[in-house]
Design an enzyme around this catalytic site. Structure first.
Site, PDB file in Angstrom:
ATOM      1  N   GLY A  63      -3.689 -14.602  11.969  1.00 58.06           N
ATOM      2  CA  GLY A  63      -4.744 -14.066  11.133  1.00 58.06           C
ATOM      3  C   GLY A  63      -5.862 -15.064  10.949  1.00 58.06           C
ATOM      4  N   ARG A  64      -5.704 -15.956   9.965  1.00 58.30           N
ATOM      5  CA  ARG A  64      -6.778 -16.905   9.651  1.00 58.30           C
ATOM      6  C   ARG A  64      -7.224 -17.739  10.840  1.00 58.30           C
ATOM      7  NH1 ARG A  64      -3.393 -18.429   4.442  1.00 58.30           N
ATOM      8  NH2 ARG A  64      -1.850 -17.913   6.049  1.00 58.30           N
TER       9      ARG A  64
ATOM     10  N   TYR B  68       0.838  -1.192   0.000  1.00 58.20           N
ATOM     11  CA  TYR B  68       0.000   0.000   0.000  1.00 58.20           C
ATOM     12  C   TYR B  68       0.887   1.262   0.000  1.00 58.20           C
ATOM     13  CZ  TYR B  68      -3.620  -3.450   0.554  1.00 58.20           C
ATOM     14  OH  TYR B  68      -4.439  -4.534   0.335  1.00 58.20           O
TER      15      TYR B  68
HETATM   16  C1  FNR Z   1      -5.200 -10.247   5.706  1.00 59.15           C
HETATM   17  N1  FNR Z   1      -4.016  -9.578   6.024  1.00 59.15           N
HETATM   18  C2  FNR Z   1      -4.055  -8.224   6.293  1.00 59.15           C
HETATM   19  N2  FNR Z   1      -2.912  -7.549   6.662  1.00 59.15           N
HETATM   20  C3  FNR Z   1      -2.953  -6.249   7.017  1.00 59.15           C
HETATM   21  O1  FNR Z   1      -1.925  -5.682   7.375  1.00 59.15           O
HETATM   22  N3  FNR Z   1      -4.149  -5.573   7.016  1.00 59.15           N
HETATM   23  C4  FNR Z   1      -5.319  -6.146   6.638  1.00 59.15           C
HETATM   24  O2  FNR Z   1      -6.374  -5.504   6.670  1.00 59.15           O
HETATM   25  C5  FNR Z   1      -5.281  -7.512   6.234  1.00 59.15           C
HETATM   26  N4  FNR Z   1      -6.410  -8.164   5.818  1.00 59.15           N
HETATM   27  C6  FNR Z   1      -6.402  -9.527   5.598  1.00 59.15           C
HETATM   28  C7  FNR Z   1      -7.609 -10.189   5.328  1.00 59.15           C
HETATM   29  C8  FNR Z   1      -7.630 -11.571   5.192  1.00 59.15           C
HETATM   30  C9  FNR Z   1      -8.932 -12.264   4.956  1.00 59.15           C
HETATM   31  C10 FNR Z   1      -6.424 -12.303   5.293  1.00 59.15           C
HETATM   32  C11 FNR Z   1      -6.409 -13.800   5.187  1.00 59.15           C
HETATM   33  C12 FNR Z   1      -5.236 -11.640   5.536  1.00 59.15           C
HETATM   34  C13 FNR Z   1      -2.796 -10.335   6.323  1.00 59.15           C
HETATM   35  C14 FNR Z   1      -2.879 -10.901   7.750  1.00 59.15           C
HETATM   36  O3  FNR Z   1      -2.773  -9.857   8.711  1.00 59.15           O
HETATM   37  C15 FNR Z   1      -1.753 -11.935   8.032  1.00 59.15           C
HETATM   38  O4  FNR Z   1      -0.503 -11.314   7.802  1.00 59.15           O
HETATM   39  C16 FNR Z   1      -1.906 -13.176   7.170  1.00 59.15           C
HETATM   40  O5  FNR Z   1      -3.223 -13.678   7.223  1.00 59.15           O
HETATM   41  C17 FNR Z   1      -0.930 -14.284   7.567  1.00 59.15           C
HETATM   42  O6  FNR Z   1      -1.201 -14.722   8.879  1.00 59.15           O
HETATM   43  P1  FNR Z   1      -1.965 -16.144   9.155  1.00 59.15           P
HETATM   44  O7  FNR Z   1      -3.346 -16.022   8.583  1.00 59.15           O
HETATM   45  O8  FNR Z   1      -1.157 -17.197   8.428  1.00 59.15           O
HETATM   46  O9  FNR Z   1      -1.920 -16.295  10.636  1.00 59.15           O
END
Ligand code: FNR
Length: 368
Positions: free
Chosen positions: A323-324, A187
């Site tokens: 996250g997820r 971004y």
């Molecule tokens: C994200 N991620 C994300 N990162 C961020 O900085 N701002 C955001 O608004 C979002 N939105 C977002 C939505 C969805 C649906 C996903 C899956 C991911 C990235 C998130 O913060 C994180 O870095 C990743 O999901 C990896 O972590 P996990 O899911 O493997 O624990």
């Protein structure tokens, strides 16, 4: 074993009961019209108040900073009031929450911009292969390739810095404990940082220090607004989405980490790129970040309770964000504590929609 992950941590003015952060997660369910956080959003965050710290979904600091329909903002009075009901609900459940402040830069579309204007960026370079999410004039919604941006004039940059400062003041009034400046995921701030998206000739382009200047000015303005101990920053070195290819990703991250240390910000949040398709961070680089940054260091991306525990035990991380797993498990911390199985997230309900796939994932108690 999750004894370190579940141990307390001081973060700025806060005493966190554990080191399990909820990562920022865009869910595209803000109230319409106006992209205003709603009661449903408050319920979702309150369900997840067991996190050591919740980081909110990315929240645009201005209409110009929006790249996806239905994401919340923090630039209108209605949005500020909407967020107040979210933070009240989180606090009522014993939690703590930071606001992630966002300007998408070129990851936007003329349909999302006032009067159909071009999105703004460091340079007039389109993000090849990247999409914005728009509501079209016929009412249908979907992804559209991002529009060609225009390069910001040097004289416009203080105005965007001020958008972040104003958003931080609104976040403060809305009851957020901290703010997180979003300098990750391709971004606007990362567009300035990255060598391939910044071709500027002014003091915001060229050298690494110049490319980092905008991020540091934003961080300084946010510090002026609410105090360094209430500020975190998220970066994503080696992120390759959104047409980012930074030839100096590690040098740049380490420079920022040292500058953040000088300013005494509360935390640095490192989004590891592997979940999004980029290369894994090396242990040497993680260690170098640890040495460069004196505050709370958080990593995120593909962690399990076990790998998070190991990262903290190694001394490199102070906390780990999920996250997820938090999308699907409102009681994630309890599940970690009990070694319980996790619900699986359903990607088809990640973005947009209502309560389904949002507030209806069961806790352990509800599943029994
Ligand atoms: C994200 N991620 C994300 N990162 C961020 O900085 N701002 C955001 O608004 C979002 N939105 C977002 C939505 C969805 C649906 C996903 C899956 C991911 C990235 C998130 O913060 C994180 O870095 C990743 O999901 C990896 O972590 P996990 O899911 O493997 O624990």
């Amino acid at each position: 074993m999750t004894s370190r992950l579940l141990s307390p941590l001081d973060l700025g003015p806060l005493k966190l009961p554990n080191r399990v952060f909820m990562a920022p997660l865009t869910r595209a369910r803000a109230g319409q019209p106006g992209d205003v956080p709603s009661e449903l959003n408050a319920e979702y965050y309150a369900q997840r108040a067991g996190a050591g710290l919740i980081v909110s979904e990315a929240t645009q600091v201005s209409p110009q900073g929006q790249g996806y329909a239905w994401t919340p903002g923090i630039h209108s009075d209605a949005q500020e009031a909407g967020w107040k009901q979210v933070t009240d609900a989180v606090h009522a459940n014993g939690g703590r929450i930071a606001a992630q402040l966002w300007h998408v830069g070129r990851i936007s579309h003329t349909l999302l911009q006032a009067d159909g204007a071009a999105p703004v960026a460091p340079s007039a370079l389109v993000a090849e292969g990247a999409n914005a999410f728009v509501v079209r004039p016929d009412g249908s919604a979907g992804n559209e390739p991002t529009s060609m941006p225009r390069a910001l004039e040097t004289g416009e940059i203080p105005g965007i810095v001020e958008q972040f400062a104003q958003a931080a003041r609104r976040a403060d009034r809305a009851g957020f404990d901290l703010v997180e400046v979003h300098a990750a995921n391709g971004y606007l701030l990362q567009q300035f940082l990255s060598t391939n998206s910044n071709e500027r000739q002014d003091r915001y382009g060229g050298s690494l220090e110049n490319r980092a200047r905008f991020t540091l000015e934003v961080v300084d303005a946010v510090i002026d607004a609410i105090g360094a101990q209430r500020v975190g920053v998220r970066i994503s070195p080696h992120f390759t989405g959104h047409d980012i290819a930074d030839g100096q990703a590690e040098e740049s991250a380490l420079y920022l980490a040292r500058e953040f240390t000088r300013r005494g910000i509360a935390y640095l949040h490192v989004a590891e790129p592997d979940w999004a398709g980029g290369p894994e961070l090396s242990d040497e680089f993680r260690q170098a970040l640890r040495e460069a940054f004196a505050g709370v260091l958080v990593f995120c991306g593909g962690y399990t309770a076990e790998s998070a525990e190991a990262r903290i035990a190694s001394g490199v991380a102070d906390a780990v964000a999920f996250g997820r797993p938090f999308i699907a498990n409102p009681d994630l911390v309890t599940r970690f504590a009990e070694g319980a199985a996790l619900n699986k997230p359903d990607p088809s309900t990640f973005y947009g929609g209502g309560a389904h796939g949002y507030t209806d994932y069961p806790t352990l108690g509800q599943a029994e």
